[in-house]
Design a protein around this motif. Structure first.
Motif, PDB file in Angstrom:
ATOM      1  N   VAL A   1       0.919  -1.295  -0.191  1.00 47.08           N
ATOM      2  CA  VAL A   1       0.166   0.119  -0.108  1.00 47.08           C
ATOM      3  C   VAL A   1       0.759   1.192   0.018  1.00 47.08           C
ATOM      4  O   VAL A   1       0.660   2.146  -0.977  1.00 47.08           O
ATOM      5  N   ASP A   2       1.782   1.124   1.008  1.00 49.14           N
ATOM      6  CA  ASP A   2       2.750   2.387   0.866  1.00 49.14           C
ATOM      7  C   ASP A   2       3.571   2.656  -0.320  1.00 49.14           C
ATOM      8  O   ASP A   2       3.670   3.734  -0.966  1.00 49.14           O
ATOM      9  N   LYS A  59       1.150   3.929  -3.016  1.00 49.33           N
ATOM     10  CA  LYS A  59       0.844   5.523  -2.839  1.00 49.33           C
ATOM     11  C   LYS A  59       2.351   6.431  -2.877  1.00 49.33           C
ATOM     12  O   LYS A  59       1.844   7.568  -3.415  1.00 49.33           O
ATOM     13  N   THR A  60       3.453   6.061  -2.792  1.00 51.56           N
ATOM     14  CA  THR A  60       4.259   6.781  -2.897  1.00 51.56           C
ATOM     15  C   THR A  60       4.817   6.642  -4.561  1.00 51.56           C
ATOM     16  O   THR A  60       5.329   7.778  -5.024  1.00 51.56           O
ATOM     17  N   ASN A  75       2.189   7.406  -6.405  1.00 52.71           N
ATOM     18  CA  ASN A  75       0.791   8.120  -6.949  1.00 52.71           C
ATOM     19  C   ASN A  75      -0.192   7.180  -7.510  1.00 52.71           C
ATOM     20  O   ASN A  75      -0.662   7.543  -8.603  1.00 52.71           O
ATOM     21  N   GLN A 127      -3.116   4.240  -6.757  1.00 52.66           N
ATOM     22  CA  GLN A 127      -4.476   4.094  -5.652  1.00 52.66           C
ATOM     23  C   GLN A 127      -4.540   2.792  -5.584  1.00 52.66           C
ATOM     24  O   GLN A 127      -5.110   1.961  -6.501  1.00 52.66           O
ATOM     25  N   TYR A 187      -6.707  -0.612  -4.138  1.00 54.72           N
ATOM     26  CA  TYR A 187      -7.949  -1.027  -3.867  1.00 54.72           C
ATOM     27  C   TYR A 187      -7.978  -2.409  -3.812  1.00 54.72           C
ATOM     28  O   TYR A 187      -7.183  -3.123  -4.123  1.00 54.72           O
ATOM     29  N   ILE A 201      -8.333  -0.034   1.227  1.00 56.39           N
ATOM     30  CA  ILE A 201      -6.924  -0.307   0.849  1.00 56.39           C
ATOM     31  C   ILE A 201      -6.193  -1.276   1.418  1.00 56.39           C
ATOM     32  O   ILE A 201      -5.094  -1.527   1.220  1.00 56.39           O
ATOM     33  N   PHE A 223      -4.310  -2.231  -8.158  1.00 59.01           N
ATOM     34  CA  PHE A 223      -4.146  -0.803  -8.560  1.00 59.01           C
ATOM     35  C   PHE A 223      -4.179  -0.834 -10.356  1.00 59.01           C
ATOM     36  O   PHE A 223      -4.285  -1.958 -10.697  1.00 59.01           O
TER      37      PHE A 223
END
Length: 152
Positions: free
Chosen positions: A80-81, A84-85, A87, A89, A91, A99, A114
């Motif tokens: 997840v991180d 996110k890093t 950019n 998303q 799910y 998430i 994703f």
């Protein structure tokens, strides 16, 4: 005779942008780019374990789904991180706003989803130890661990 899936191909709207996404964002390695047609091949894994083909399609783009093998620990603690890093998303399969990775109990396997820039649905997946329990459906990892400990 069949030992696994070696390659898959998807359509992308812009080959250069997709090569950049899959190599710089996800870490795949460019294997070959065919200059005579808009296609590129990318290695998945360090030992040429599998390949992804990117075919540029300017019109009538058809998105697809495929999954990358990953370690359970990486999915639980880093995916997840990581997304996110970059950019992206993350799910879950249920698309319920969470998430958190989910478990497909019938396999059993842990997964998080994703999308690439063209909307192709990508997944990190890890097969879990134990026997599948289809009657549990798709559940959280915590629920899976609780149910698994009840089965012992």
């Amino acid at each position: 005779m069949i030992k696994g899936l070696y390659e898959t191909h998807i359509q992308v709207s812009n080959l250069e942008n997709s090569i950049q996404f899959y190599t710089e964002v996800l870490g795949l390695k460019l294997a070959h780019m065919d200059e005579t047609r808009p296609i590129a091949f990318l290695w998945i894994g360090d030992q040429k374990e599998s390949m992804l083909g990117l075919w540029e399609q300017k019109e009538n783009l058809q998105t697809r789904h495929f999954a990358f093998s990953a370690d359970t620990n990486d999915i639980l603690n880093y995916s997840v991180d990581f997304l996110k890093t970059k950019n992206l998303q993350p799910y879950n399969f249920m698309k319920n706003g969470s998430i958190q990775p989910m478990v497909f109990a019938w396999m059993p396997a842990l997964a998080i989803y994703f999308n690439d820039p063209d909307g192709n649905q990508l997944e990190f997946i890890s097969i879990l130890e134990g026997v599948g329990k289809p009657e549990l459906g798709v559940i959280s990892y915590q629920e899976w661990m609780e149910k698994s400990s009840e089965m012992i």
